[in-house]
Design an enzyme around this catalytic site. Structure first.
Site, mmCIF file in Angstrom:
data_model
loop_
_atom_site.group_PDB
_atom_site.id
_atom_site.type_symbol
_atom_site.label_atom_id
_atom_site.label_comp_id
_atom_site.label_asym_id
_atom_site.label_seq_id
_atom_site.Cartn_x
_atom_site.Cartn_y
_atom_site.Cartn_z
ATOM 1 N N ASP A 553 -93.247 -79.720 -93.385
ATOM 2 C CA ASP A 553 -94.411 -78.385 -92.533
ATOM 3 C C ASP A 553 -93.164 -77.223 -92.807
ATOM 4 O O ASP A 553 -91.854 -77.238 -92.791
ATOM 5 C CB ASP A 553 -94.485 -78.704 -91.405
ATOM 6 N N GLU A 556 -91.592 -72.779 -95.973
ATOM 7 C CA GLU A 556 -91.317 -71.281 -96.730
ATOM 8 C C GLU A 556 -90.049 -70.721 -97.156
ATOM 9 O O GLU A 556 -90.009 -70.273 -98.115
ATOM 10 C CB GLU A 556 -92.481 -70.354 -96.063
ATOM 11 N N ASP A 630 -102.379 -73.114 -92.552
ATOM 12 C CA ASP A 630 -103.156 -73.041 -91.393
ATOM 13 C C ASP A 630 -104.356 -72.019 -91.563
ATOM 14 O O ASP A 630 -104.496 -70.877 -91.174
ATOM 15 C CB ASP A 630 -102.339 -72.609 -90.290
#
Length: 954
Positions: A553, A556, A630
């Site tokens: 997760d 980035e 998300d």
């Protein structure tokens, strides 16, 4: 006399050699062309490298020599192909068996031609290159730009996965950076039979090299009274105080943790209605591109027309949406923006680009912030599949995911205890809803121990026993592992001692959102030693538990939400390779390498599975899938996932998924579920919530990976609706269908490795010459046979479907035929989406199973759709290991001859341990005269098969 002649010949040779050297130098794999350009912003040297007869690496530098470096995305050791070099006229020409590549000796402009002399792609006249010096943290580099000519009928696809619901990027622009819900991959596929892989890791742009500007830097602004200089902002609180504030707004810039301070101080935005209104006056005629950055609810009106219907995003995770408006110079045009922040801290912004300059307009434009030199790879192919194959030749093979990953995954934010997690899986089994994978999300550790890789014993007293229990119920378990570490953990300190932590967040005492807030940061995945340590910590703490897959997760990396770009760079650097400005976009790739290489080094027989929220070119070689982050629980967000997934597929990475139902939930749905839990009454919002989820599951069953996840309301089918509800029944139908199609789906997974195949296929891949599909983004092929037409509007019971020309189409549910080349409005009842099968399709249907390896497909129902010749090759292997790389797998070819009505079942090729030696095929022929619906146990001719070739007359 003889000696004089020898000397003369030698002089001529030396002069020729000197001249040749000044123009070009042939190398082992290509050529270097030397230019004599006076302007340092132009290319001084061009290099072509031949990496295949249809793969050309182009490099350019404004220096005298090329810097030494290596690519993070292109695999090393690629072999060259035969080529020749010719110096003819004003060009140096490199020729392979399939291409002629011409480089201008004057300006370095590159032109790619096929062997018939037709131009495939040409750099803009003059070369189209520019180099602007930049220096960051003592390192010098260049901001680079490359322009290619683009004909009017060209279309571009790829660039990763973005959320503005754009498909064909011709005439559009996209900023390439990583962000929650945004995955940037610098690769495009053109309908002109080529692809471009842009080898840059910094912030980049496609289509328009300029950044968006604040409104007051482009327009003259007028308030609602007509006074120049600003718009009027009106803030009305709907709380008990009923506050009202009116002020001047010279820009609408509240996009990050710095600029949000420009909003009215101490004004209660949580329950406020905000309007920004007045007029804008454009400096020039033309099309202006706007980008809306929003959290909360927003509408935009320009010239009294609704140009952005209502959109919503949660307060902490804004979204971007793009739109264009044609404006006249000097004309005042009314503008009105209605915004409900929907949170105490809500972000908002509206920026604009002026009409594009002629040299870039409608052309193919690439720009990157910081590179040592310019690098791109030209990929030629007769089809989009060939282009994807070339891309994977460059960046690495896509691994075959474990077979269980093709099944259904259940996730939630989040299972808070061991009992909760096991109870959910048991309920799936009790209800006979097929499932393979259950996911444990973040915060399974103690509150202050993010990065410890240790479970909170109060909530997860026996992690090994939990995983064993999941396995005993024939499930698999994936766990969330972040590259994030609290500063108090031993794991943080291990990294920090070696200088492998990004320290800016710790220096600035940034606290996250957990409990009182804790200080921590991310490890530097660009350091080889750090990657090995990251895996070592996982191997020592998680791996002994028997966990099956890894959820990477926030890759980035997302160190802090909603920061401006410059601060994001400060937080995520400097890296071991250089500044974060130069290496801004590739963190997820490096992080995936850590786990993939780590697991394969200790367990060669267990397939790696990674799911990551970000990605980059080459991700597929690390057995990694990406999901769309998300996203929100809105119909427009569901629709946007279709184009997002299709463009991601054309970015060369075949495994993609999304949060079915959306992650971030509107308050109205939360309240509706809570009311239902108390009273058992279904209000209007819950009606919509259930339909939204039903439609999303219908679409999700045909994504490469089938996965539900999100915040409350919970996403298990029985938590969405009771079992007698049409939403529940529809979810169960499509989940069962997914499992019955497992022989078909797993074959597609095998093809991603052996044939460089793409599972989720925009119609343009298979019907490239049908102009009507160039911009068609809400239908797609699932493999070669099934056309999927999702429904993404509330209460829609029909939708328009385009049937591509060149084939007729069978209705999946009835078997009736629809002629290709037309658009029809078709039925789409609540519990079904339109599905169609193309002529010539052969689809294998497996047994009724609750998990992928419950039983082997010893009796396959084989649907054959007449009207055209067809073929299908069934792929099988052990499903969990890497023996397929060693040749241990089997294939069975099926070919249908339509004119003869004969199906040929070919001889089985290959073998593997546990392979079925004998099986049955039940062959169901579907033709136009006798419509047959797609059913799991269709009646047909039964054939006993023992691996030998058979011809069956149908």
């Amino acid at each position: 006399m003889k000696n004089q002649k020898v000397l003369l010949n030698l002089l001529v040779f030396l002069l020729f050699a000197a001249c040749s050297k000044s123009n070009y130098q042939k190398t082992e794999d290509g050529v270097i062309i030397n230019l004599n350009q006076r302007n340092k912003s132009e290319a001084q040297r061009i290099r072509l490298r031949v990496l295949g007869e249809d793969l050309i690496h182009v490099s350019a530098t404004s220096e005298k020599e090329f810097p030494r470096d290596s690519s993070l995305i292109v695999v090393p050791g690629l072999s060259t192909a035969p080529f020749t070099i010719d110096d003819i006229g004003d060009s140096i020409t490199l020729s392979t068996a399939r291409l002629d590549v011409l480089v201008s000796k004057k300006d370095g402009g590159v032109v790619f031609k096929d062997k018939n002399g037709k131009i495939i792609l040409a750099e803009k006249q003059g070369g189209g290159k520019s180099f602007t010096p930049i220096e960051v943290e003592g390192t010098k580099g260049y901001s680079i730009r490359q322009i290619f000519d683009s004909p009017d009928d060209e279309a571009f696809y790829g660039l990763g996965q973005h959320q503005a619901d754009e498909f064909n990027y011709k005439g559009k622009s996209e900023e390439l950076f990583q962000y929650n819900t945004k995955v940037s991959v610098p690769f495009i596929v053109s309908n002109k039979n080529y692809g471009i892989l842009w080898d840059s890791y910094s912030l980049s742009r496609f289509g328009d090299s300029r950044e968006y500007k604040q409104l007051n830097n482009v327009f003259k602004l007028y308030d609602i009274g007509g006074q120049p200089g600003s718009l009027t902002g009106t803030y009305i609180s709907q709380s008990s105080e009923k506050q009202r504030l009116v002020r001047k707004e010279d820009s609408l810039d509240f996009e990050d943790i710095k600029t949000i301070k420009n909003l009215p101080e101490n004004f209660p935005l949580k329950e406020a209605d905000v309007t920004f209104e007045g007029a804008i006056e454009a400096p020039n005629d033309g099309v202006y591109r706007f980008i809306l950055y929003y959290a909360g609810y927003v509408k935009v009106y320009i010239d009294n027309e609704l140009v952005v219907p209502e959109r919503w995003r949660t307060a902490w995770n804004p979204n971007s949406f793009k739109f264009t408006v044609g404006l006249e110079a000097g004309k005042k045009v009314p503008i009105r923006i209605e915004w409900r922040p929907d949170g105490g801290k809500s972000y908002f912004g509206l920026r604009v680009q002026t009409p594009q300059e002629e040299e870039e307009l409608n052309n193919q434009v690439w720009w990157s912030e910081m590179n040592k030199k310019m690098d791109y790879y030209f990929v030629y192919g007769g089809s989009m599949d060939e282009i994807i194959k070339g891309y994977r030749t460059l960046t690495g093979k896509s691994q075959i995911m474990p077979k269980w990953a093709m099944g259904y995954w259940q996730s939630r934010e989040r299972y808070k205890t061991q009992e909760e997690m096991l109870g959910v899986l048991k309920e799936f089994r009790d209800r006979k809803i097929p499932i393979d994978n259950i996911v444990l999300d973040w915060n399974h550790w103690q509150e202050d121990s993010w990065g410890s890789h240790e479970f909170d014993k109060a909530r997860f007293p026996d992690p090994k026993g939990m995983v064993d229990s999941i396995h005993a119920m024939n499930g698999k378990m994936m766990i969330s592992v972040w590259p994030k570490f609290y500063a108090n953990t031993e794991h943080y300190k291990e990294f920090d001692r070696e200088g492998w932590m990004y320290r800016q967040a710790v220096k600035d005492s940034i606290r996250d959102w957990v409990g009182p807030g804790y200080v921590g940061s991310f490890y530097d995945a660009y350091a080889s030693g750090a990657r090995k340590l990251f895996w070592k910590q996982i191997y020592e703490h998680y791996y002994p538990l028997g966990i099956d897959a890894w959820w990477m997760d926030a890759s980035e990396p997302n160190i802090l939400d909603c920061t401006d770009m410059e601060y994001r760079k400060e937080l995520s650097g400097p890296t071991a390779l250089g500044s974060s400005t130069e290496y801004f976009n590739t963190y997820a790739l490096m992080n995936a390498e850590a786990i993939y290489e780590g697991q394969r080094s200790v367990d060669a027989d267990k397939r790696v599975f990674l799911l990551t929220r970000s990605g980059f070119a080459g991700l597929q070689r690390y057995s990694t899938a990406t999901w769309s982050g998300d996203i929100a629980t809105r119909w427009e967000d569901m629709k946007a996932q279709i184009s997002a997934g299709l463009n991601f597929a054309l970015s060369g990475i075949p495994y993609w998924t999304m949060d079915i139902g959306g992650f971030c939930v509107e308050d109205r749905y939360v309240s509706a579920q809570q009311e239902y839990d108390k009273s058992g009454k279904e209000n209007a919002d819950l009606v919509e919530w259930r339909e939204l989820n039903a439609r999303w599951y219908q679409f999700g069953a045909f994504a490469p990976l089938f996965r539900a996840h999100g915040q409350f309301p919970y996403r298990e089918p029985w938590n969405i609706a009771p079992e007698n509800h049409p939403a529940y029944k529809s979810i169960l139908y499509y989940t069962n269908l997914r499992y019955r199609l497992m022989p078909y789906i797993y074959t597609l997974a095998g093809k991603t490795y052996f044939d460089d195949y793409t599972i989720m296929r925009p119609l343009v891949m298979d019907f490239q010459h049908d102009e009507k599909v160039l911009n068609l983004s809400d239908q797609f092929m699932f493999g070669p046979a099934i056309m999927v037409c999702p429904v993404y509007e509330f209460q829609a019971r029909s939708r328009e479907v385009y049937f591509p020309e060149g084939t007729d189409w069978y209705d999946f549910y009835t078997g009736k035929v629809v002629q290709g080349g037309q658009t029809l409005r078709v039925d789409a009842p609540y519990d079904r989406i339109p599905l169609y099968i193309r002529e010539g399709a052969i689809i294998p249907v497996g047994p009724d199973i609750q998990y992928t390896d419950e039983k082997q497909a010893d009796n396959i129902v084989l649907y054959v759709y007449s009207g055209q010749n067809g073929s299908f090759t069934l792929f099988e292997d052990e499903g969990t290991n890497y023996n397929y790389e060693k040749g241990y797998s089997s294939t069975i070819d099926f070919h249908y001859d339509d004119s003869e009505g004969i199906l040929t079942i070919g001889e089985r090729k290959g073998e593997f341990e546990g392979m079925l030696v004998e099986r049955k095929f039940t062959i169901v022929i579907v033709n136009k005269d006798s419509p047959i619906p797609f059913e799991y146990n269709g009646q047909g001719k039964v054939v006993d098969y023992n691996g030998k070739k058979q011809l069956i007359k149908l």
